[in-house]
Write an enzyme that holds these catalytic residues in place. Sequence first.
Site, short mmCIF file in Angstrom:
data_model
loop_
_atom_site.label_atom_id
_atom_site.label_comp_id
_atom_site.label_asym_id
_atom_site.label_seq_id
_atom_site.Cartn_x
_atom_site.Cartn_y
_atom_site.Cartn_z
N CYS A 83 0.89 -1.24 -0.03
CA CYS A 83 -0.02 -0.01 0.00
C CYS A 83 1.00 1.24 0.06
O CYS A 83 0.47 2.24 -0.60
CB CYS A 83 -0.96 -0.02 1.27
SG CYS A 83 -2.13 -1.45 1.10
N VAL A 84 1.78 1.19 0.39
CA VAL A 84 2.88 2.39 0.74
C VAL A 84 3.28 2.70 -1.05
O VAL A 84 3.32 3.77 -1.46
CB VAL A 84 4.03 2.33 1.65
CG1 VAL A 84 5.19 3.39 1.27
CG2 VAL A 84 3.65 2.25 3.06
#
Length: 327
Positions: A83-84
């Site tokens: 997700c980062v």
Amino acid sequence: MAYRFFTPAPARAATGRAAHVYRQMREDFIGPAPAFQALAAVPEIMAPTWVLMREALLAEGAGRADREVVAAAVSRANRCRFCVDAHVTLLHALGEHEVAVTLAGDGTPAQPFRAELVAWAAASRNPRATGWTSRYGPQLTGTLLAFHFINRIVSALLTPDLLPGGLQRLPAVRSAGGRLYARTTRAPKEPGRGLALLDTGASPEWAADSPVGVAYAALTEAAAQGARLLSETARRTVTATVTWEDGRHPERPAEWAGELVRGLPGDERVGARIALLAAFAPAAITPSDVGLWRLTHPSDADLVRLVAYGAITATDHVARALAPARH
């Protein structure tokens, strides 16, 4: 893209509510994202997860780039590398190259307001210990809650690499991805449009009358149904642990979870263990855990429901610290 425990059906084969979600994702996002393909096994969870993300992160309102900063920062707090990487790429798509590079390198943005958002997102991992709450509106707050849930789903069910060998972390690849998605990312999205996918309901106080609150309430109700897969004693073990551990990252998650379920009857341990890991260290769920679970619950849908239950229990622990929304 690799899935850890099952391969979802292709998006083109979807019917019913899942097909409607995919249609909105093609119109308003970058297409059917892997996390939502995994959730498609349970459309009643998939739909409110998408609507919460759409109304909080994507719809017009609070600064979109600021919301992407929150998504990246809470993903960093939850150690969700996938997700980062995704939200750093979307910051590039919005033309926010400097802040994208800073967040990719575990740094803090130079702009005071964004530095404040990063600190706020990081503190939400341990709301009781830090005295965390929100003085921001429903979209920033909803983005944070959406990714507390989505991070756990992604870390549990997907591998951390979108591209082979983690190529998505190369600066040139991130920048190229940003250019590829720039038009779609910057296009305006009408607030409230996602609600057509939901049965409307009451919004929590922190969200006032925002579509974000309706979506969060729908997700909480749907994901909490996974508790039915566990015994009452196992459920109490999960909810009590979420409260007293307050988002702590276990140093040795497998041993930690094993100790917590040791006192449960043998046939209740594996489900409680998976739910606990989904709440605290979802990447630590192993094929052995899932294999034992499938002896009595063979469907992909029940695995998704169990993981979603652990994820929403941890997310709602954060939400319970919220004050009413300010305008």
